[in-house]
Design a protein around this motif. Structure first.
Motif, PDB file in Angstrom:
ATOM      1  N   PRO A  87       0.330  -1.162   0.075  1.00  0.00           N
ATOM      2  CA  PRO A  87       0.098  -0.152  -0.197  1.00  0.00           C
ATOM      3  C   PRO A  87       0.696   1.502  -0.056  1.00  0.00           C
ATOM      4  O   PRO A  87       1.951   1.543   0.410  1.00  0.00           O
ATOM      5  CB  PRO A  87      -0.235  -0.001   1.244  1.00  0.00           C
ATOM      6  CG  PRO A  87       0.350  -0.886   2.024  1.00  0.00           C
ATOM      7  CD  PRO A  87       0.895  -1.872   1.411  1.00  0.00           C
ATOM      8  N   ASP A  88       0.810   1.996  -0.294  1.00  0.00           N
ATOM      9  CA  ASP A  88       1.092   3.376  -0.084  1.00  0.00           C
ATOM     10  C   ASP A  88       0.238   4.570   0.759  1.00  0.00           C
ATOM     11  O   ASP A  88      -1.082   4.874   1.110  1.00  0.00           O
ATOM     12  CB  ASP A  88       0.395   4.681  -1.190  1.00  0.00           C
ATOM     13  CG  ASP A  88       1.093   5.811  -1.511  1.00  0.00           C
ATOM     14  OD1 ASP A  88       1.808   6.442  -0.347  1.00  0.00           O
ATOM     15  OD2 ASP A  88       1.376   6.632  -2.508  1.00  0.00           O
ATOM     16  N   THR A  89       1.231   5.220   1.665  1.00  0.00           N
ATOM     17  CA  THR A  89       0.979   4.918   3.394  1.00  0.00           C
ATOM     18  C   THR A  89       0.533   6.080   2.985  1.00  0.00           C
ATOM     19  O   THR A  89       0.071   6.458   4.709  1.00  0.00           O
ATOM     20  CB  THR A  89       1.819   4.238   4.028  1.00  0.00           C
ATOM     21  OG1 THR A  89       3.277   4.678   3.976  1.00  0.00           O
ATOM     22  CG2 THR A  89       1.678   2.653   4.438  1.00  0.00           C
ATOM     23  N   ASP A  90       1.129   6.866   2.229  1.00  0.00           N
ATOM     24  CA  ASP A  90       0.115   8.098   2.563  1.00  0.00           C
ATOM     25  C   ASP A  90      -0.698   8.848   1.406  1.00  0.00           C
ATOM     26  O   ASP A  90      -1.357   9.433   1.184  1.00  0.00           O
ATOM     27  CB  ASP A  90       1.715   9.501   2.041  1.00  0.00           C
ATOM     28  CG  ASP A  90       2.129   8.951   0.916  1.00  0.00           C
ATOM     29  OD1 ASP A  90       2.969   9.949   0.175  1.00  0.00           O
ATOM     30  OD2 ASP A  90       1.567   7.872   0.208  1.00  0.00           O
ATOM     31  N   ASP A  91      -1.889   7.622   1.588  1.00  0.00           N
ATOM     32  CA  ASP A  91      -2.806   7.335   0.641  1.00  0.00           C
ATOM     33  C   ASP A  91      -4.258   7.895   1.593  1.00  0.00           C
ATOM     34  O   ASP A  91      -4.546   6.721   2.600  1.00  0.00           O
ATOM     35  CB  ASP A  91      -3.425   6.785  -0.061  1.00  0.00           C
ATOM     36  CG  ASP A  91      -4.653   6.392  -0.970  1.00  0.00           C
ATOM     37  OD1 ASP A  91      -5.475   7.367  -1.148  1.00  0.00           O
ATOM     38  OD2 ASP A  91      -4.651   5.738  -1.545  1.00  0.00           O
ATOM     39  N   PRO A  92      -4.651   9.327   1.383  1.00  0.00           N
ATOM     40  CA  PRO A  92      -5.771   9.296   2.461  1.00  0.00           C
ATOM     41  C   PRO A  92      -7.088   8.729   1.878  1.00  0.00           C
ATOM     42  O   PRO A  92      -8.056   8.609   3.293  1.00  0.00           O
ATOM     43  CB  PRO A  92      -5.792  11.079   2.761  1.00  0.00           C
ATOM     44  CG  PRO A  92      -5.746  11.173   1.465  1.00  0.00           C
ATOM     45  CD  PRO A  92      -4.869  10.501   0.617  1.00  0.00           C
ATOM     46  N   ALA A 302      11.483  19.301   4.046  1.00  0.00           N
ATOM     47  CA  ALA A 302      10.830  17.810   4.439  1.00  0.00           C
ATOM     48  C   ALA A 302       9.769  17.960   5.236  1.00  0.00           C
ATOM     49  O   ALA A 302       8.408  17.221   4.993  1.00  0.00           O
ATOM     50  CB  ALA A 302      11.899  16.968   4.803  1.00  0.00           C
ATOM     51  N   ALA A 303      10.070  19.000   6.329  1.00  0.00           N
ATOM     52  CA  ALA A 303       8.932  19.523   7.012  1.00  0.00           C
ATOM     53  C   ALA A 303       8.222  20.888   7.055  1.00  0.00           C
ATOM     54  O   ALA A 303       7.060  20.757   7.040  1.00  0.00           O
ATOM     55  CB  ALA A 303      10.231  19.726   8.048  1.00  0.00           C
ATOM     56  N   ARG A 360       3.439  11.641   6.036  1.00  0.00           N
ATOM     57  CA  ARG A 360       3.015  10.788   4.997  1.00  0.00           C
ATOM     58  C   ARG A 360       2.666  10.421   7.170  1.00  0.00           C
ATOM     59  O   ARG A 360       3.029  10.616   7.866  1.00  0.00           O
ATOM     60  CB  ARG A 360       3.638   9.733   5.009  1.00  0.00           C
ATOM     61  CG  ARG A 360       4.017   9.907   2.796  1.00  0.00           C
ATOM     62  CD  ARG A 360       5.589   8.802   2.349  1.00  0.00           C
ATOM     63  NE  ARG A 360       5.465   9.869   1.550  1.00  0.00           N
ATOM     64  CZ  ARG A 360       6.465  10.255   0.843  1.00  0.00           C
ATOM     65  NH1 ARG A 360       7.210  11.344   1.831  1.00  0.00           N
ATOM     66  NH2 ARG A 360       6.782  10.840  -0.321  1.00  0.00           N
ATOM     67  N   TYR A 361       1.795   8.661   6.462  1.00  0.00           N
ATOM     68  CA  TYR A 361       1.712   9.037   8.331  1.00  0.00           C
ATOM     69  C   TYR A 361       0.471   7.361   8.035  1.00  0.00           C
ATOM     70  O   TYR A 361       0.097   7.221   6.872  1.00  0.00           O
ATOM     71  CB  TYR A 361      -0.359   9.714   8.292  1.00  0.00           C
ATOM     72  CG  TYR A 361      -1.213   9.504   7.360  1.00  0.00           C
ATOM     73  CD1 TYR A 361      -2.019   9.088   7.627  1.00  0.00           C
ATOM     74  CD2 TYR A 361      -1.624  10.749   6.534  1.00  0.00           C
ATOM     75  CE1 TYR A 361      -3.321   8.625   6.703  1.00  0.00           C
ATOM     76  CE2 TYR A 361      -2.316  11.190   5.591  1.00  0.00           C
ATOM     77  CZ  TYR A 361      -3.311   9.738   6.172  1.00  0.00           C
ATOM     78  OH  TYR A 361      -4.248  10.267   5.490  1.00  0.00           O
ATOM     79  N   TYR A 418       5.414  10.186   9.568  1.00  0.00           N
ATOM     80  CA  TYR A 418       7.105   9.993   8.873  1.00  0.00           C
ATOM     81  C   TYR A 418       6.989  10.818   7.994  1.00  0.00           C
ATOM     82  O   TYR A 418       6.141  11.204   7.302  1.00  0.00           O
ATOM     83  CB  TYR A 418       7.381   9.018   8.681  1.00  0.00           C
ATOM     84  CG  TYR A 418       6.476   7.619   7.354  1.00  0.00           C
ATOM     85  CD1 TYR A 418       6.902   7.667   6.660  1.00  0.00           C
ATOM     86  CD2 TYR A 418       5.111   8.137   8.294  1.00  0.00           C
ATOM     87  CE1 TYR A 418       6.376   7.082   5.583  1.00  0.00           C
ATOM     88  CE2 TYR A 418       4.373   7.035   7.080  1.00  0.00           C
ATOM     89  CZ  TYR A 418       5.428   6.907   5.934  1.00  0.00           C
ATOM     90  OH  TYR A 418       4.711   5.802   5.118  1.00  0.00           O
ATOM     91  N   ARG A 419       8.350  11.369   7.325  1.00  0.00           N
ATOM     92  CA  ARG A 419       8.581  11.490   6.005  1.00  0.00           C
ATOM     93  C   ARG A 419       8.430  10.972   5.119  1.00  0.00           C
ATOM     94  O   ARG A 419       8.361  11.463   3.642  1.00  0.00           O
ATOM     95  CB  ARG A 419      10.281  12.367   6.349  1.00  0.00           C
ATOM     96  CG  ARG A 419       9.807  13.383   7.552  1.00  0.00           C
ATOM     97  CD  ARG A 419       9.395  15.025   7.497  1.00  0.00           C
ATOM     98  NE  ARG A 419       9.730  15.464   8.606  1.00  0.00           N
ATOM     99  CZ  ARG A 419       8.393  16.333   8.854  1.00  0.00           C
ATOM    100  NH1 ARG A 419       7.281  16.244   8.429  1.00  0.00           N
ATOM    101  NH2 ARG A 419       8.738  16.926   9.669  1.00  0.00           N
ATOM    102  N   TYR A 420       9.902   9.503   5.211  1.00  0.00           N
ATOM    103  CA  TYR A 420       9.841   8.879   3.579  1.00  0.00           C
ATOM    104  C   TYR A 420       9.634   8.004   3.326  1.00  0.00           C
ATOM    105  O   TYR A 420       9.030   7.185   4.439  1.00  0.00           O
ATOM    106  CB  TYR A 420      11.623   8.707   3.419  1.00  0.00           C
ATOM    107  CG  TYR A 420      11.894  10.510   3.255  1.00  0.00           C
ATOM    108  CD1 TYR A 420      12.658  11.542   2.396  1.00  0.00           C
ATOM    109  CD2 TYR A 420      13.182  10.579   4.549  1.00  0.00           C
ATOM    110  CE1 TYR A 420      12.150  12.611   2.899  1.00  0.00           C
ATOM    111  CE2 TYR A 420      13.640  12.224   5.121  1.00  0.00           C
ATOM    112  CZ  TYR A 420      13.114  12.987   3.962  1.00  0.00           C
ATOM    113  OH  TYR A 420      13.835  14.041   4.124  1.00  0.00           O
TER     114      TYR A 420
END
Length: 449
Positions: A87-92, A302-303, A360-361, A418-420
């Motif tokens: 999965p793409d974990t930054d896909d809301p 990144a922030a 990302r989360y 998280y960032r990356y």
């Protein structure tokens, strides 16, 4: 979902505030988060991303909420196929809906031993130059350190007129490093064996170089920064964050396949001169422009949402050396600008994402607690259980380790930012914050401050 920083740990809430929000309901005093309270208060908003302001004190000791843990028999309750796509974990859209509660918090300070070096030492002096930390939440990786260039004394400077820790005059010796691709007169890395952060020369930040060539001599941008996403605009482009930044007409979103060719064109514009502009009133009346999202660990982008903007009438504008405003502006000429725009459009794919997220989360139930990591399974948070995946989140950074201090049992639902992106083994090594979450009525409840 709002971009405010997650509330790290929620302490006790005075019952009178809950009584005022939900009359007639009594609540037992508990230590930690009472999600029954949060649900009752936020439900009154009746919308996703609700905003309810409640005064409270925040205790910086991580206590697993008594009533927020998910039953252990729900873990791995769904059998996932072996060939399930990563999965793409930054896909809301992958997770269930969020309902957020905005908290007006009276934050109690961390214990001294739980502070990061950057929180203790915002400022340092090296070779008669003053530097300030760029991003207090993000350490710099060893791979970006070129060599040690000396030592300096860092001073503890307290804010707010009160020295809570009683450390006035406290000093610590830092090792200072040259960062790869950056002139040390402008930025350095500094710290001890455990933690290192990027510090920017205070004076030079507000003095852009006269030409783009001089800027590239100070910062080797092709090696420092990734260009992998851009947005296309039409019409007026506002340049000041507080005067309507990012309100332009967007006409397309694109994933860039190869940013190196863009850097090559910009490297040929060495004579492009800096342009002075009144940023508080400035806007470019351009028929066409594109804005590249820039990701760079050493530069601290990144922030924040930081970009390089190219207008078709020949201007390069960037806020990667500031905080908000596009205060580095160079006239690269219409020919170079149109080459960049044309190349980017022909070397990219249209995407439905509105913008590359620098935040990302991932949400999941704790299934294992190890030395410097936790393992979480996000199946229970997914709209489609077949999308569930197990992630190993590294927790060796100070800001994560302190927020998880005292966590000794599995079963709780955690929310990590998280960032990356996770690596091929689903390991996340760039977590920047963590909080507890709660699932109720098909929604995920997360408290913000």
């Amino acid at each position: 979902m709002k971009n405010e920083r997650l509330l790290n740990i929620i302490g006790e809430i005075d019952d009178k505030y809950i009584e005022e929000a939900v009359p007639g309901q009594k609540h037992e005093r508990k230590r930690g988060i009472s999600w029954a309270k949060w649900g009752a208060v936020a439900a009154g908003a009746a919308v996703v991303a609700a905003s309810v302001v409640i005064p409270l004190s925040v205790r910086n000791s991580a206590i697993l909420p008594n009533d927020s843990a998910v039953p252990s028999d729900s873990i791995n309750s769904t059998v996932k196929p072996d060939n399930a796509a990563k999965p793409d974990t930054d896909d809301p859209d992958r997770y269930m809906n969020f309902t957020s509660v905005t908290v007006q918090a009276d934050r109690l300070p961390w214990d001294w031993e739980d502070l990061t070096l950057s929180e203790k030492f915002w400022w340092l002096t090296f070779e008669n130059r003053e530097y300030s930390v760029i991003n207090r939440d993000e350490e710099i990786s060893e791979e970006w350190l070129e060599r040690s260039i000396g030592e300096c004394e860092a001073d503890y400077v307290f804010s707010g007129g009160y020295d809570y820790y009683g450390k006035s005059g406290y000093k610590e010796t830092f090792t200072v490093y040259k960062i790869k691709g950056i002139d040390e007169r402008f930025m350095v890395a500094a710290g001890n064996d455990e933690e290192k952060y990027v510090y920017r020369n205070i004076e030079n930040r507000s003095t852009p170089p006269d030409t783009l060539g001089e800027l590239f001599e100070i910062y080797d941008l092709p090696s420092l920064a990734e260009l992998n996403y851009f947005t296309e605009y039409e019409g007026e482009v506002k340049l000041n964050y507080f005067e309507g930044h990012d309100t332009e007409t967007k006409i397309g979103y694109f994933d860039l396949k190869n940013g190196a060719e863009i850097w090559q064109i910009l490297s040929e514009c060495k004579d492009a001169e800096f342009v002075e502009m009144d940023l508080h009133n400035a806007l470019i009346d351009s028929r066409h422009c594109i804005k590249f999202t820039v990701l760079s660990e050493p530069l601290g982008t990144a922030a924040f949402y930081q970009d390089i903007l190219i207008t078709d009438d020949g201007y390069l504008m960037t806020n990667i050396f500031g905080y908000y405003d596009y205060d580095y502006i160079y006239n690269i000429g219409a020919d170079a600008a149109q080459r960049i725009i044309s190349l980017a459009k022909s070397n990219s794919e249209v995407t439905e994402r509105r913008r590359l997220s620098n935040r990302r989360y991932v949400l999941g139930i704790i299934t294992e607690i190890g030395d410097g990591y936790v393992v979480i399974d996000d199946t229970i948070a997914c709209k489609n259980p077949n999308d569930g995946t197990t992630f190993k989140v590294l927790t060796d950074k100070t800001v994560i380790r302190r927020e998880l201090k005292g966590i000794t049992k599995t079963g709780g639902l955690l929310y990590f930012e998280y960032r990356y992106k996770a690596d091929e083994n689903n390991v996340i090594d760039s977590a920047t914050s963590v909080n507890f979450a709660h699932i109720e009525d098909g929604k995920i409840w997360v408290a913000y401050c």
